[in-house]
Write a protein that holds these residues in place. Structure first.
Motif, mmCIF file in Angstrom:
data_model
loop_
_atom_site.group_PDB
_atom_site.id
_atom_site.type_symbol
_atom_site.label_atom_id
_atom_site.label_comp_id
_atom_site.label_asym_id
_atom_site.label_seq_id
_atom_site.Cartn_x
_atom_site.Cartn_y
_atom_site.Cartn_z
ATOM 1 N N LYS A 185 -0.424 -2.711 10.337
ATOM 2 C CA LYS A 185 1.003 -2.640 10.038
ATOM 3 C C LYS A 185 1.282 -2.459 8.541
ATOM 4 C CE LYS A 185 5.292 -4.791 11.329
ATOM 5 N NZ LYS A 185 5.910 -5.746 12.208
ATOM 6 N N ALA A 186 0.620 -3.232 7.698
ATOM 7 C CA ALA A 186 0.870 -3.152 6.256
ATOM 8 C C ALA A 186 0.467 -1.793 5.692
ATOM 9 C CB ALA A 186 0.106 -4.260 5.540
ATOM 10 N N TYR A 187 -0.559 -1.185 6.236
ATOM 11 C CA TYR A 187 -1.037 0.104 5.740
ATOM 12 C C TYR A 187 -0.148 1.262 6.192
ATOM 13 C CZ TYR A 187 -5.262 -2.534 4.727
ATOM 14 O OH TYR A 187 -6.144 -3.462 4.242
ATOM 15 N N LEU A 188 0.466 1.113 7.375
ATOM 16 C CA LEU A 188 1.247 2.209 7.952
ATOM 17 C C LEU A 188 2.742 2.124 7.629
ATOM 18 C CD1 LEU A 188 -0.493 2.466 11.431
ATOM 19 C CD2 LEU A 188 -0.718 4.025 9.500
ATOM 20 N N GLU A 189 3.126 1.267 6.697
ATOM 21 C CA GLU A 189 4.540 1.164 6.321
ATOM 22 C C GLU A 189 5.072 2.496 5.803
ATOM 23 O OE1 GLU A 189 6.867 -1.352 6.386
ATOM 24 O OE2 GLU A 189 5.449 -2.485 7.628
ATOM 25 N N ILE A 199 -7.415 7.744 13.712
ATOM 26 C CA ILE A 199 -6.399 8.097 12.734
ATOM 27 C C ILE A 199 -6.965 7.708 11.371
ATOM 28 C CG2 ILE A 199 -4.039 7.674 11.941
ATOM 29 C CD1 ILE A 199 -3.841 8.851 14.650
ATOM 30 N N ILE A 200 -6.898 8.604 10.407
ATOM 31 C CA ILE A 200 -7.448 8.344 9.079
ATOM 32 C C ILE A 200 -6.296 8.312 8.080
ATOM 33 C CG2 ILE A 200 -8.966 9.197 7.267
ATOM 34 C CD1 ILE A 200 -10.610 10.510 9.514
ATOM 35 N N LEU A 201 -6.233 7.251 7.301
ATOM 36 C CA LEU A 201 -5.187 7.072 6.303
ATOM 37 C C LEU A 201 -5.827 6.983 4.926
ATOM 38 C CD1 LEU A 201 -2.151 6.431 5.744
ATOM 39 C CD2 LEU A 201 -2.797 4.039 5.832
ATOM 40 N N THR A 254 -8.234 5.012 -4.982
ATOM 41 C CA THR A 254 -7.842 5.597 -3.705
ATOM 42 C C THR A 254 -8.830 5.138 -2.635
ATOM 43 O OG1 THR A 254 -6.960 7.535 -4.830
ATOM 44 C CG2 THR A 254 -7.416 7.749 -2.494
ATOM 45 N N ARG A 255 -8.281 4.702 -1.501
ATOM 46 C CA ARG A 255 -9.122 4.199 -0.418
ATOM 47 C C ARG A 255 -8.823 4.953 0.869
ATOM 48 N NH1 ARG A 255 -11.627 -0.771 -1.257
ATOM 49 N NH2 ARG A 255 -11.138 -1.674 -3.273
ATOM 50 N N GLN A 256 -9.734 4.791 1.828
ATOM 51 C CA GLN A 256 -9.593 5.428 3.133
ATOM 52 C C GLN A 256 -9.709 4.365 4.210
ATOM 53 O OE1 GLN A 256 -11.954 8.963 3.839
ATOM 54 N NE2 GLN A 256 -12.468 8.235 5.876
ATOM 55 N N ARG A 257 -8.796 4.413 5.181
ATOM 56 C CA ARG A 257 -8.835 3.481 6.302
ATOM 57 C C ARG A 257 -8.954 4.292 7.582
ATOM 58 N NH1 ARG A 257 -7.748 -1.817 7.007
ATOM 59 N NH2 ARG A 257 -7.004 -2.492 9.039
ATOM 60 N N TYR A 292 0.844 -1.181 0.000
ATOM 61 C CA TYR A 292 0.000 0.000 0.000
ATOM 62 C C TYR A 292 0.883 1.236 0.000
ATOM 63 C CZ TYR A 292 -3.310 -3.530 1.556
ATOM 64 O OH TYR A 292 -4.080 -4.657 1.644
ATOM 65 N N VAL A 293 0.443 2.269 -0.691
ATOM 66 C CA VAL A 293 1.169 3.531 -0.740
ATOM 67 C C VAL A 293 0.335 4.582 -0.016
ATOM 68 C CG1 VAL A 293 2.152 5.290 -2.245
ATOM 69 C CG2 VAL A 293 2.193 2.896 -2.956
ATOM 70 N N ALA A 294 0.856 5.071 1.099
ATOM 71 C CA ALA A 294 0.150 6.078 1.889
ATOM 72 C C ALA A 294 0.205 7.423 1.169
ATOM 73 C CB ALA A 294 0.768 6.197 3.269
ATOM 74 N N LYS A 295 -0.944 8.062 1.025
ATOM 75 C CA LYS A 295 -1.019 9.373 0.381
ATOM 76 C C LYS A 295 -1.162 10.486 1.415
ATOM 77 C CE LYS A 295 -0.781 7.969 -3.810
ATOM 78 N NZ LYS A 295 0.397 8.264 -4.598
ATOM 79 N N LYS A 296 -2.085 10.319 2.365
ATOM 80 C CA LYS A 296 -2.320 11.312 3.418
ATOM 81 C C LYS A 296 -2.624 10.580 4.713
ATOM 82 C CE LYS A 296 -4.460 14.820 0.480
ATOM 83 N NZ LYS A 296 -5.679 15.627 0.279
ATOM 84 N N CYS A 297 -2.276 11.220 5.804
ATOM 85 C CA CYS A 297 -2.586 10.664 7.116
ATOM 86 C C CYS A 297 -3.023 11.820 8.002
ATOM 87 C CB CYS A 297 -1.366 9.958 7.693
ATOM 88 S SG CYS A 297 -1.717 9.023 9.178
ATOM 89 N N GLY A 298 -4.150 11.652 8.676
ATOM 90 C CA GLY A 298 -4.676 12.725 9.514
ATOM 91 C C GLY A 298 -5.391 12.174 10.729
#
Length: 163
Positions: free
Chosen positions: A59-63, A17-19, A29-32, A3-9
């Motif tokens: 863990k995989a999303y927050l790499e 926490i929204i990723l 584009t997805r939101q977690r 997964y490639v993180a675009k924004k984190c807030g």
């Protein structure tokens, strides 16, 4: 799957926490949303950030998200829970992450001193010139101006009295 993180807030109500991310092989584009549980204004932000980053579900999303950014988000949440505004929380975090050159570090306790040292190490690594950098020069010689009158110190002047 990567997964490639675009924004984190952060969302204050409910605390989470929204990723925003993209899967590597897809263009969607997805939101977690990762809920923040058991966190109060007395909690340790760095410990909470490490626990979230090492959580097997996330863990995989927050790499692609740095631990520093997660600490900042938890610090903002902690300030919100303490009744501070967003601007006050951001200013407080900025002051904690910068080093005052006039501060006497001999008077700090071990925990604060370790924190200041880690900030200095990060700043050093960020500003360090490596051999692979395009503006790296190997043997720099600098001549300092000798125009000014050098002041002598009292401790390096030989006195008439021998000890």
């Amino acid at each position: 799957m990567t997964y490639v993180a675009k924004k984190c807030g952060i969302c204050f109500q409910p605390p989470s926490i929204i990723l925003i991310y993209k899967e590597d092989n897809k263009d969607k584009t997805r939101q977690r949303i990762m809920p923040v549980r058991n966190f109060s204004k007395f909690s340790d932000c760095s410990l909470a950030a490490e626990q979230l980053k090492n959580n097997p579900r996330h863990k995989a999303y927050l790499e692609g998200v740095s631990l520093h950014q997660l600490k900042k988000l938890y610090s903002l949440l902690k300030g919100h829970l303490g009744g501070e505004s967003l601007a006050e929380s951001l200013e407080k975090f900025r002051q904690e992450e910068t080093i005052d050159p006039e501060e006497d570090m001999n008077k700090l306790d071990d925990k604060e001193l370790a924190k200041r040292k880690s900030i200095m190490d990060e700043l050093f690594e960020k500003n360090r010139k490596k051999k692979d950098d395009p503006d790296f020069i190997y043997d720099i010689e600098v001549e300092f101006p000798q125009d000014e009158h050098l002041e002598s110190c009292g401790w390096d002047v030989e006195s008439d009295e021998e000890i």
